[in-house]
Write a protein that holds these residues in place. Sequence first.
Motif, PDB file in Angstrom:
ATOM      1  N   ASP C 300      -5.339  90.238  38.650  1.00 45.51           N
ATOM      2  CA  ASP C 300      -5.542  88.920  39.251  1.00 45.51           C
ATOM      3  C   ASP C 300      -4.491  88.581  40.317  1.00 45.51           C
ATOM      4  O   ASP C 300      -3.717  87.636  40.169  1.00 45.51           O
ATOM      5  N   PRO C 301      -4.459  89.358  41.399  1.00 41.39           N
ATOM      6  CA  PRO C 301      -3.452  89.069  42.427  1.00 41.39           C
ATOM      7  C   PRO C 301      -3.563  87.656  42.988  1.00 41.39           C
ATOM      8  O   PRO C 301      -2.542  86.996  43.217  1.00 41.39           O
ATOM      9  N   LEU C 302      -4.779  87.164  43.157  1.00 39.51           N
ATOM     10  CA  LEU C 302      -4.901  85.824  43.728  1.00 39.51           C
ATOM     11  C   LEU C 302      -4.275  84.783  42.812  1.00 39.51           C
ATOM     12  O   LEU C 302      -3.471  83.953  43.231  1.00 39.51           O
ATOM     13  N   GLY C 303      -4.615  84.874  41.526  1.00 35.56           N
ATOM     14  CA  GLY C 303      -4.061  83.928  40.565  1.00 35.56           C
ATOM     15  C   GLY C 303      -2.552  84.067  40.439  1.00 35.56           C
ATOM     16  O   GLY C 303      -1.842  83.097  40.192  1.00 35.56           O
ATOM     17  N   PHE C 305      -0.408  85.266  42.897  1.00 36.19           N
ATOM     18  CA  PHE C 305       0.335  84.935  44.114  1.00 36.19           C
ATOM     19  C   PHE C 305       0.078  83.516  44.622  1.00 36.19           C
ATOM     20  O   PHE C 305       0.826  83.014  45.449  1.00 36.19           O
TER      21      PHE C 305
END
Lengths: 145, 658, 324
Positions: C300-303, C305
């Motif tokens: 979950d890079p979006l969550g 970063f």
Amino acid sequence: MAEQFEPKIAVLCCNWCTYAGADLAGTSRMKYAPNVRLIRTMCSGRIDPSFVMTALKDGADGVLIAGCHPADCHYINGNHKTMRRFPVLHTMLAQFGIERDRVRLEWISASEGDRFVEVANEMTETVRKLGPLDWKSRTAAGNVA
Amino acid sequence: MKNDDPRIGVFVCHCGTNIAGIVNVDSVAAAARTMPFVVHAEEYKFMCSDPGQALVRDAILKHRLNRVIVAACSPRMHEPTFRKATALAGLNPYLFEMANIREHCSWVHTDKVAATEKAIDLVKSAVAKARYLEPLESRYVNVEPKVLIVGGGVAGIQAALDIANGGTKVVLVERQQSIGGRMAQLDKTFPTLDCSACILTPKMVQAAQHPNIELMTYSEIEEVKGYVGNFTVRIRRKATFIDPKVCTACGVCIDKCPWKATSSFEEGLSKRKAVYRLFPQAVPGIPVVDKDACKYFENGKCKACEKFCEPHAFRWDDQDKIVEEKVGAIIVATGYDLIDPKLPSQYGYGKLKNVITGIEFERINNATGPTAGKIVTKEGKEPESVAILHCIGSRDRNHCEYCSRVCCMYALKFAHLIKEKTKATVYNFYIDMRCFGKGYEEFYHRLLEEGVKFIRGKAAYVTDQALTDAEQGKLIISAEATTLGKTLRVPVDMVILANAMTPQKDAADVARKFGIGRSPDGFFLEKHPKLEPVSTATDGVYLAGTCQGPKDIPDTVAQGAAAASVAMSLIQRGTVEVEAATAGVIDDLCSGCKICQDVCPYSAIGYEVDKRIAEINASLCKGCGTCAATCPSSAIVAKHFNDQQILAQIHALYAQEG
Amino acid sequence: MSGKKPQLALYWAASCGGCDVATLDVNEKILDVAAAFDIRLWPIAMDFKYKDIELWADNEIDVCLFNGAVRNSEQLHLAKLLRRKSKVMVAFGACASFGGIPGLANLHDRKTIFEAVYGYTVSTHNPDKVYPAPKLKVSEGELTLPDFFDDVFALHQVIPVEYFVPGCPPTPETIMTAVGAIIEGKLPPAGSTIGINRALCDECKRTKSDKPKIERFYRPQEILTDPDKCLLEQGLTCQGSATRGGCGALCPSVNMPCRGCYGPMPSSSDAGADALSAMASIVDASDEKTADEKMARLVDPLGTFYRFTLPVSLLVRSPKQPQS
């Protein structure tokens, strides 16, 4: 005939390999789709993920990140950083709802003018099929004054 | 100069019809006039011509331009030309930007409307960047007038002598006890058949005695710091347990030493003593004590050597020492290794005792070697027949894809020497004969006349499983003779494998130490395969000899001399210009997270302990900008390619109007 | 303003209440605050009516500390109203400053959120598919609810804001720095963030290698960390290097990687891109396969970063679902 959609493709690339590869395509008088615009950095390692995101936000329909082959960086291993950033950037852009095919990483050397042409054409056709990204209107605020 | 008030001039080149034939240059110039901060735009037939460059100079003065854009060919072609023209008008050359409307536009597109549109876009992008361009200063640093040469083989020796004869100091570092390298192991050299040692040893002695050469044998490079003109090198001088100032190199200790170890110089075919010289003509002649083989270091007893040492040269408390040298240039001449002959396992090396390698044969044939120069099998008998198998590991996708370049010729040399010394029948199993050097083809013809048998076909395998009586007790080569179109089985007494030259085992480590790249074959990578054969990715670090790729002695010596000349040219110049478009740290934003230190390929980023922030050594920085893209605090600026400039280009190309 | 104490208003919008608790967390210093200011509005502590606020004169309030993001019509109304009544508007806390945790709702829109919350979640029983509506006629008359927006906004995205006080929540030290600056009238130029301009690593006590490398990524529950070594080097997605300092590196000091609640660095164009680029660049991988494998562990890079900053990120949100 209905006018076909002409996608705008940003190419963020390094000076020594892909930029030179595109130069070679030129000196060899190869032909490719006029949809790509190159933005030169000295090394693909200079390409900040925010550049890719800015291009997409601004209005590019696709972004190609390109540099020297992994074992062949002009700056020893600057491109390794690009190679490490890309998979997670790609995943994150997909989470944002940006189709994976709109963003691509390619290694194109100074001697691969033909490869540059191939990738430029492929990218144009793939993104043409996906249609405009038009990020600003896709994400424009809805019901707030 | 302040950035507040950019006055941009745009010059659009026709390049004859190269650009103007496809791109409407008038439209491009007209569009440029409407772009922000553009105060002047014109088009001209050939911008790179003298009148074209004069146009730039005049317009800078007339229109008080402080930014210049030429829309023409690739900046990789003419950026230096126009930077110079810009500088001639008194403007900083880094306030120039190029738009590539030829290679990236007129030459690759056929639709005139689309091409013109693209050309306008490319100019727009250049204008957007130009607005934020900043002047940069060219910087020079003094060059330390000393050269480090790593590797005392013939390439390193040649380079050392050339440089030292020119009056410059040299530090020649060699890992082994003696200089001489691979060439010292060889018996004769092709195609002239002169004795390798006879032509090499005088050079070795010259190098040792030269007042400008400091020889450091039995030493290795620990660490390289610094940059072109100013390297600091830490060298480990391994403990020898003998004081070189006292030792007379009489060699009595070697005679008296009762302990033995395998001799690497003799390729494991014989033993050497625990106190030893690499070979009888070793330079320097002072022996070293091999701590691993010497029993004194195991049980504290013996010291037989010392009892006979009249000058009392032994120093049992000797330890490795680290010395530091400051040098302006470095020549890496670390040589090659050979592929493990067991790896292409079908040739039976290690299992069939009369299967030997080329370098082993060199020693067998050498008068000082394990058989005192007699060509005999392991049983001590003169062979009745010998097969030389070419391309063992070379030109083989399973091992080394490249050609090792020397094997065809030394195979011919071996054939000749065997013919000279024995009555044996000699077979060469080859793919092609590659006899490309001076006198090489002639040597091949001579061998054809000497009755050597040439079978065109790579050996498939070697076996001792006889199928006929004639094969009993022999080694049998199986190969397809492609000229005959049939498979042969050839029984012989001895098989010599021409096994591939490979990079040294520690090549990756050495490459990292010196900041040089490696090509896919693992050898060190030259800066340009044709035009810069001895330079590397790191300025001031040059290559010589087989560390860069397989080559024979003449080519090795030539490259040694070439490396010497480029190193000398750097030393003679006295100063060196370093990259102006480097990276810089904004101190106030840096939190000292050190992430940039890992990503810098040149170790140009250090840590200022007092301020707890990163510090970039501008002399080491090559301006790749990787650190700027990495810095999580946006505290690093890549000059000439900074965020503001690149984002301006992106906005210019893609942000919708208004 | 001699003789009269400065007038202070505190308000909460799309917020968890943590910012208000943090304000009380300044302990006895709250008395200094009470002494220095005339507290006119503080919903968590004092009763009030909207019409009271409407009766104030424009610019009657000297400073308004506004916490929480804006995601419905009521919050927007109050933001605009308080803006009119206040001389200085402060976006207080991560939600008001960047959208905060509620900002992650920008991955969805109202429809999908309602469908989840009032539809299919396990604890929901709503067979009639009744969803909140702004107006509902019942026998007694018309009931109204604030209109829920598709987007979550940071405060400055809906009204002009003078200062930002980051943090989820702001630490007592950060709050007192801000309050102190206001009391002493030593305010930085408008648009500034009250805090320090260096990233969190500057304040973190953990030791860092000279050439930090990440061997592999771990989630906090997968690893027992070395208490003295940099968490990022141990494979935790600590965002300290890309996050504005000021909290005293609280989370790393208790073995939790920094989650980025103090927001992006002042010169950053995108907090998430900065953290992503830095972390990925030092992952120990020299070929594409290894890079792909190791980066895939960063879930979950979006969550990760944009945990606190999605509404102010470059891409702002995920596209809305097509309306059916």
